[in-house]
Design a protein around this motif. Structure first.
Motif, PDB file in Angstrom:
ATOM      1  N   GLN A 123       0.853  -1.176   0.000  1.00  0.00           N
ATOM      2  CA  GLN A 123       0.000   0.000   0.000  1.00  0.00           C
ATOM      3  C   GLN A 123       0.896   1.235   0.000  1.00  0.00           C
ATOM      4  N   PHE A 124       0.542   2.198  -0.822  1.00  0.00           N
ATOM      5  CA  PHE A 124       1.302   3.436  -0.906  1.00  0.00           C
ATOM      6  C   PHE A 124       0.522   4.561  -0.253  1.00  0.00           C
ATOM      7  N   VAL A 125       1.193   5.327   0.576  1.00  0.00           N
ATOM      8  CA  VAL A 125       0.593   6.501   1.195  1.00  0.00           C
ATOM      9  C   VAL A 125       1.053   7.706   0.393  1.00  0.00           C
ATOM     10  N   THR A 126       0.098   8.455  -0.116  1.00  0.00           N
ATOM     11  CA  THR A 126       0.393   9.609  -0.944  1.00  0.00           C
ATOM     12  C   THR A 126      -0.256  10.842  -0.335  1.00  0.00           C
ATOM     13  N   VAL A 172      -7.607  20.230  -5.263  1.00  0.00           N
ATOM     14  CA  VAL A 172      -7.697  21.239  -6.310  1.00  0.00           C
ATOM     15  C   VAL A 172      -9.067  21.898  -6.304  1.00  0.00           C
ATOM     16  N   ASP A 173     -10.115  21.077  -6.176  1.00  0.00           N
ATOM     17  CA  ASP A 173     -11.481  21.596  -6.229  1.00  0.00           C
ATOM     18  C   ASP A 173     -12.367  20.764  -5.326  1.00  0.00           C
ATOM     19  N   VAL A 174     -13.376  21.399  -4.729  1.00  0.00           N
ATOM     20  CA  VAL A 174     -14.349  20.720  -3.880  1.00  0.00           C
ATOM     21  C   VAL A 174     -15.726  20.937  -4.488  1.00  0.00           C
ATOM     22  N   LYS A 175     -16.387  19.845  -4.874  1.00  0.00           N
ATOM     23  CA  LYS A 175     -17.743  19.927  -5.439  1.00  0.00           C
ATOM     24  C   LYS A 175     -18.710  19.412  -4.382  1.00  0.00           C
ATOM     25  N   LYS A 176     -19.311  20.327  -3.666  1.00  0.00           N
ATOM     26  CA  LYS A 176     -20.146  19.959  -2.521  1.00  0.00           C
ATOM     27  C   LYS A 176     -21.472  19.342  -2.942  1.00  0.00           C
ATOM     28  N   THR A 186     -21.990  17.171  -5.336  1.00  0.00           N
ATOM     29  CA  THR A 186     -21.834  15.759  -5.693  1.00  0.00           C
ATOM     30  C   THR A 186     -20.936  14.993  -4.719  1.00  0.00           C
ATOM     31  N   ASN A 187     -20.500  15.631  -3.625  1.00  0.00           N
ATOM     32  CA  ASN A 187     -19.634  15.013  -2.602  1.00  0.00           C
ATOM     33  C   ASN A 187     -18.326  14.496  -3.197  1.00  0.00           C
ATOM     34  N   ILE A 188     -17.758  15.239  -4.130  1.00  0.00           N
ATOM     35  CA  ILE A 188     -16.516  14.826  -4.785  1.00  0.00           C
ATOM     36  C   ILE A 188     -15.469  15.918  -4.595  1.00  0.00           C
ATOM     37  N   ILE A 189     -14.241  15.475  -4.308  1.00  0.00           N
ATOM     38  CA  ILE A 189     -13.115  16.399  -4.320  1.00  0.00           C
ATOM     39  C   ILE A 189     -12.182  15.973  -5.440  1.00  0.00           C
ATOM     40  N   ILE A 190     -11.489  16.925  -6.011  1.00  0.00           N
ATOM     41  CA  ILE A 190     -10.513  16.640  -7.056  1.00  0.00           C
ATOM     42  C   ILE A 190      -9.140  16.865  -6.443  1.00  0.00           C
ATOM     43  N   VAL A 191      -8.292  15.829  -6.516  1.00  0.00           N
ATOM     44  CA  VAL A 191      -7.000  15.846  -5.839  1.00  0.00           C
ATOM     45  C   VAL A 191      -5.885  15.747  -6.874  1.00  0.00           C
ATOM     46  N   LYS A 192      -4.849  16.564  -6.684  1.00  0.00           N
ATOM     47  CA  LYS A 192      -3.661  16.533  -7.532  1.00  0.00           C
ATOM     48  C   LYS A 192      -2.553  15.832  -6.752  1.00  0.00           C
ATOM     49  N   GLY A 193      -1.776  15.002  -7.429  1.00  0.00           N
ATOM     50  CA  GLY A 193      -0.655  14.341  -6.779  1.00  0.00           C
ATOM     51  C   GLY A 193      -0.847  12.862  -6.571  1.00  0.00           C
ATOM     52  N   LEU A 194      -1.890  12.279  -7.154  1.00  0.00           N
ATOM     53  CA  LEU A 194      -2.137  10.835  -7.031  1.00  0.00           C
ATOM     54  C   LEU A 194      -1.899  10.157  -8.379  1.00  0.00           C
ATOM     55  N   GLY A 195      -0.726  10.331  -8.930  1.00  0.00           N
ATOM     56  CA  GLY A 195      -0.439   9.754 -10.233  1.00  0.00           C
ATOM     57  C   GLY A 195      -0.502  10.838 -11.286  1.00  0.00           C
ATOM     58  N   ARG A 196      -0.881  10.463 -12.499  1.00  0.00           N
ATOM     59  CA  ARG A 196      -0.942  11.428 -13.593  1.00  0.00           C
ATOM     60  C   ARG A 196      -2.241  12.221 -13.528  1.00  0.00           C
ATOM     61  N   GLY A 197      -2.149  13.511 -13.640  1.00  0.00           N
ATOM     62  CA  GLY A 197      -3.330  14.357 -13.692  1.00  0.00           C
ATOM     63  C   GLY A 197      -4.028  14.465 -12.350  1.00  0.00           C
ATOM     64  N   HIS A 198      -5.297  14.822 -12.422  1.00  0.00           N
ATOM     65  CA  HIS A 198      -6.116  14.971 -11.227  1.00  0.00           C
ATOM     66  C   HIS A 198      -7.003  13.742 -11.071  1.00  0.00           C
ATOM     67  N   ARG A 199      -7.407  13.474  -9.840  1.00  0.00           N
ATOM     68  CA  ARG A 199      -8.242  12.307  -9.564  1.00  0.00           C
ATOM     69  C   ARG A 199      -9.450  12.720  -8.743  1.00  0.00           C
TER      70      ARG A 199
END
Length: 137
Positions: A68-71, A76-80, A82-95
């Motif tokens: 298991q990798f801890v990253t 980057v963005d919080v979409k309240k 749809t309960n989704i956050i966009i995170v940078k730094g988990l591989g290529r691009g945003h997740r």
């Protein structure tokens, strides 16, 4: 490892076993009903079927014990809505990551840090930590 990750690994193992079983049955039934093969091919088919089952089991055990990798990612963005956050730094691009705790989601702001634990091969998220508080998966 979380319950969701364990459930997904069990499902992958089940698919591996079903796939190998279907291939084995197709090979055996096709040859017995169509060609009436010689006796040595029966042993060959059975040994190949057993080898495929062992390889499936080894694959399952390898997935189960994977690292298991801890990253540390940056929000980057919080979409309240749809309960989704966009995170940078988990591989290529945003997740995009789903957050079930809406009260924690309302506290999140862009440019803050979140700690994500992922599996090595599948990339599946097993743990989320925000401000030293573990979030639900």
């Amino acid at each position: 490892m979380s319950e969701r990750a364990k459930k997904k690994l069990k499902m992958q193992f089940g698919f591996i076993i079903i796939f190998i079983f279907i291939i084995g049955v197709q090979l055996i039934v096709k040859n017995y009903f169509v060609n009436h093969p010689p006796a040595w091919t029966t042993g060959l088919y059975i040994s190949c079927f057993i080898i495929f089952c062992i390889l499936g089991l080894l694959t399952y055990l390898d997935l189960k014990k994977q690292e298991q990798f801890v990253t540390i990612g940056q929000i980057v963005d919080v979409k309240k809505d749809t309960n989704i956050i966009i995170v940078k730094g988990l591989g290529r691009g945003h997740r995009k990551i789903l957050i079930k705790d809406s009260h924690i989601l309302s506290m999140m702001q862009p440019d803050q840090r979140i700690e994500i634990t992922r599996l090595k091969y599948t990339g599946m998220i097993t743990r989320k930590v925000y401000r030293d508080q573990e979030l639900q998966l």
